[in-house]
Write a protein that holds these residues in place. Structure first.
Motif, PDB file in Angstrom:
ATOM      1  N   GLY A 133      -0.851  62.274  37.563  1.00 25.67           N
ATOM      2  CA  GLY A 133      -1.183  63.260  38.372  1.00 25.67           C
ATOM      3  C   GLY A 133      -0.051  63.928  39.127  1.00 25.67           C
ATOM      4  O   GLY A 133       0.179  65.226  39.310  1.00 25.67           O
ATOM      5  N   GLN A 134       1.000  63.111  39.288  1.00 23.30           N
ATOM      6  CA  GLN A 134       2.216  63.357  40.119  1.00 23.30           C
ATOM      7  C   GLN A 134       3.114  64.090  39.230  1.00 23.30           C
ATOM      8  O   GLN A 134       3.846  64.926  39.466  1.00 23.30           O
ATOM      9  CB  GLN A 134       2.948  62.205  40.790  1.00 23.30           C
ATOM     10  CG  GLN A 134       4.073  62.831  41.503  1.00 23.30           C
ATOM     11  CD  GLN A 134       3.659  63.792  42.556  1.00 23.30           C
ATOM     12  OE1 GLN A 134       2.686  63.703  43.512  1.00 23.30           O
ATOM     13  NE2 GLN A 134       4.803  64.689  42.775  1.00 23.30           N
ATOM     14  N   ARG A 135       3.253  63.753  37.972  1.00 24.47           N
ATOM     15  CA  ARG A 135       4.114  64.244  36.953  1.00 24.47           C
ATOM     16  C   ARG A 135       3.591  65.504  36.647  1.00 24.47           C
ATOM     17  O   ARG A 135       4.477  66.562  36.363  1.00 24.47           O
ATOM     18  CB  ARG A 135       3.693  63.176  35.673  1.00 24.47           C
ATOM     19  CG  ARG A 135       4.702  62.221  35.617  1.00 24.47           C
ATOM     20  CD  ARG A 135       6.113  62.239  35.127  1.00 24.47           C
ATOM     21  NE  ARG A 135       6.279  61.762  33.972  1.00 24.47           N
ATOM     22  CZ  ARG A 135       7.155  62.110  33.104  1.00 24.47           C
ATOM     23  NH1 ARG A 135       7.710  63.381  33.448  1.00 24.47           N
ATOM     24  NH2 ARG A 135       7.348  61.544  31.873  1.00 24.47           N
ATOM     25  N   VAL A 136       2.249  65.827  36.728  1.00 26.42           N
ATOM     26  CA  VAL A 136       1.858  67.195  36.503  1.00 26.42           C
ATOM     27  C   VAL A 136       2.165  67.866  37.521  1.00 26.42           C
ATOM     28  O   VAL A 136       2.611  69.232  37.431  1.00 26.42           O
ATOM     29  CB  VAL A 136       0.310  67.271  36.102  1.00 26.42           C
ATOM     30  CG1 VAL A 136      -0.342  68.720  36.153  1.00 26.42           C
ATOM     31  CG2 VAL A 136      -0.214  66.720  34.660  1.00 26.42           C
ATOM     32  N   ASP A 137       2.022  67.657  38.794  1.00 31.40           N
ATOM     33  CA  ASP A 137       2.303  68.198  39.932  1.00 31.40           C
ATOM     34  C   ASP A 137       3.903  68.642  39.967  1.00 31.40           C
ATOM     35  O   ASP A 137       4.430  69.392  40.636  1.00 31.40           O
ATOM     36  CB  ASP A 137       2.027  67.653  41.191  1.00 31.40           C
ATOM     37  CG  ASP A 137       1.885  68.537  42.493  1.00 31.40           C
ATOM     38  OD1 ASP A 137       1.154  69.810  42.616  1.00 31.40           O
ATOM     39  OD2 ASP A 137       2.489  68.460  43.257  1.00 31.40           O
ATOM     40  N   ASP A 138       4.679  67.473  39.565  1.00 30.77           N
ATOM     41  CA  ASP A 138       6.127  67.906  39.710  1.00 30.77           C
ATOM     42  C   ASP A 138       6.672  69.105  38.874  1.00 30.77           C
ATOM     43  O   ASP A 138       7.509  69.843  39.137  1.00 30.77           O
ATOM     44  CB  ASP A 138       6.736  66.545  38.810  1.00 30.77           C
ATOM     45  CG  ASP A 138       6.889  65.443  39.515  1.00 30.77           C
ATOM     46  OD1 ASP A 138       6.707  65.380  40.794  1.00 30.77           O
ATOM     47  OD2 ASP A 138       7.346  64.436  38.902  1.00 30.77           O
TER      48      ASP A 138
END
Length: 367
Positions: free
Chosen positions: A143-148
Motif C-alpha cells: 500500500g505504501q509502495r503504491v502511494d510512493d
C-alpha cells in the motif's frame, strides 16, 4: 494441450518459489538479533547508477520530497536530458524499483536511459528503504509502495520544467505490479509501463500454498503476526533474505530468477551498499494480501505497455496483464531475455528502452 503445458510450467515455477521462500524463512533465524539501527541505509556515495557511466550529458540531481502519509521524506535522483532547456516543459516518467533494490540499480538505469531519450526521469528509494525514511527499516508494504508513486507525482507536478499533463509511470519486477496497480486509480498517470512484472501478492500466496498446504500458509501468517507482537514489545525486527547470499544457498529447486537475483544483487554486477538483501518478516502478511491486477481494465483508455523476456519464468504475469487489460495495450517480448536480464544487460535493456521511448514518446506527446 498448450494451456495444460502453460499451467504445468506455471505451477512448477510457483512450487519452486515456495521452496525458496520456505528456505529463506528458515535461514532467517540467525538474523533475529539484527537491530533496526544496523539496517539503516548508508550515506549516498558513488555513481547515480551502478555500472552505467553518464556519458551522454544527462544532468542528475539528488532531490528530497515528502512521503505524504508517512511524515517522512523520500530521496530520489532526477535525471534531465542533455542540453536541458529551463524555459520549456518536459514529459516526465516515474520509475519504481524492484523488491530489495534501490534507486541506483535498475530503476536508475531506466530513468537515465529515458533521460537520454529526451524525458525527465525520476528514480526514488521506496519508503522504509534505501535513503528514504520510515521505521522499522526494510519494510515491504504494498500500500505504501503504491502511494510512493503518487508522492513522486506530487513532486513532479510542482517542478517548473515538468508538464503535469504528461507524466508516465514505469515499474520493474515488483515495481511493475505496483505501477500497474497505481495507474488503476491515479489518473495523473497518462501512460503506464511495466518491465519483468512480478505479482508479489500471488507470488507470496501461491508460493506459500501452491505446493505446501493451506495450514502452512496460515502458520506463516501467524508467525508473522507473532513476530510483529514481539517487535511491538521492543524486540529486534526480524529480517529475512530477499535472494540467496551465496551460491552455496542454492538448491536443485531454486528457480533461475532467484539464481540470477543473487548474481545481480550480491555481486559486482549490480550490488549497491544501500541494497542490503533483507526485508522485515512482519510485513509478509501485507504482501500476501496484495491483488495488483483486480481492476486493470480501469487503466483504459490510457495506454498500457508490458515488456517481458521470452525466457522469463515470470512471463505468465505479463501475459495475464495483457489479457485482462483493455485497449490500448501492448505486449513487447524481448527475445532471449530472462526476468533479471532486463534489469541491466545492454543487449536486452536496449530494445526495452527503445520500445519504452517509442511508447512514452507517442502517448506523452504535447497535450
Amino acid at each position: 494441450m498448450a494451456d495444460r503445458t502453460f499451467d504445468a510450467k506455471r505451477r512448477q515455477f510457483l512450487e519452486t518459489t515456495a521452496f525458496a521462500l520456505s528456505g529463506a524463512v528458515v535461514a532467517s533465524s540467525a538474523l533475529v538479533g539484527v537491530t533496526s539501527a544496523s539496517a539503516q541505509s548508508t550515506a549516498a556515495k558513488g555513481p547515480a547508477v551502478v555500472n552505467y557511466p553518464n556519458e551522454k550529458g544527462v544532468t542528475i540531481e539528488r532531490v528530497t520530497y515528502p512521503a505524504r502519509n508517512m511524515g517522512t521524506n523520500i530521496v530520489a535522483n532526477l535525471f534531465k536530458p542533455a542540453n536541458f532547456d529551463s524555459s520549456r516543459k518536459y514529459a516526465a516518467i516515474v520509475v519504481t524499483h524492484p523488491f530489495g533494490a534501490v534507486k541506483e540499480q535498475s530503476s536508475g538505469l531506466y530513468a537515465q536511459r529515458l533521460a537520454e531519450a529526451g524525458f525527465i526521469g525520476l528514480a526514488y528509494d521506496a519508503s522504509y528503504q534505501g535513503e528514504s525514511g520510515g521505521e522499522p527499516r526494510l519494510m515491504e508494504v504494498p500500500g505504501q509502495r503504491v502511494d510512493d508513486i503518487s508522492c513522486a507525482i506530487d513532486f513532479l507536478v510542482q517542478h517548473p520544467q515538468v508538464d503535469a499533463s504528461r507524466i508516465g509511470s514505469l515499474g520493474i519486477c515488483i515495481g511493475g505490479s505496483y505501477a500497474l496497480n497505481h495507474a488503476q486509480h491515479e489518473h495523473r498517470v497518462r501512460a503506464v509501463a511495466a518491465v519483468s512484472t512480478f505479482d508479489i501478492g500471488e507470488g507470496r500466496r501461491e508460493g506459500l500454498s501452491g505446493s505446501i498446504s493451506y495450514e502452512e500458509r496460515i502458520k506463516r501468517l501467524k508467525d508473522a503476526g507473532e513476530q510483529r507482537s514481539r517487535e511491538a514489545r521492543g524486540e529486534p525486527v526480524r529480517l529475512v533474505p530477499v535472494v540467496a547470499n551465496s551460491p552455496a544457498d542454492f538448491t536443485a529447486a531454486t528457480p533461475v530468477m532467484y539464481r540470477e537475483g543473487y548474481e545481480y544483487y550480491r555481486t559486482a554486477r549490480g550490488q549497491h551498499p544501500n541494497s542490503v538483501n533483507r526485508y522485515a518478516f512482519s510485513s509478509l502478511p501485507q504482501q500476501m494480501a496484495f491483488y495488483p491486477f483486480e481492476m486493470i481494465e480501469t487503466i483504459s483508455p490510457r495506454p498500457l505497455l508490458v515488456i517481458a523476456g521470452s525466457k522469463a519464468e515470470t512471463k505468465f504475469w505479463s501475459d495475464r496483464v495483457y489479457e485482462k487489460a483493455k485497449e490500448p495495450k501492448q505486449l513487447f517480448v524481448v527475445d532471449g531475455a530472462t526476468h533479471v536480464d532486463l534489469y541491466d544487460k545492454p543487449q536486452f535493456v536496449g530494445p526495452a528502452v527503445s520500445k519504452l521511448a517509442e511508447f512514452f514518446g507517442q502517448h506523452l506527446a504535447s497535450a
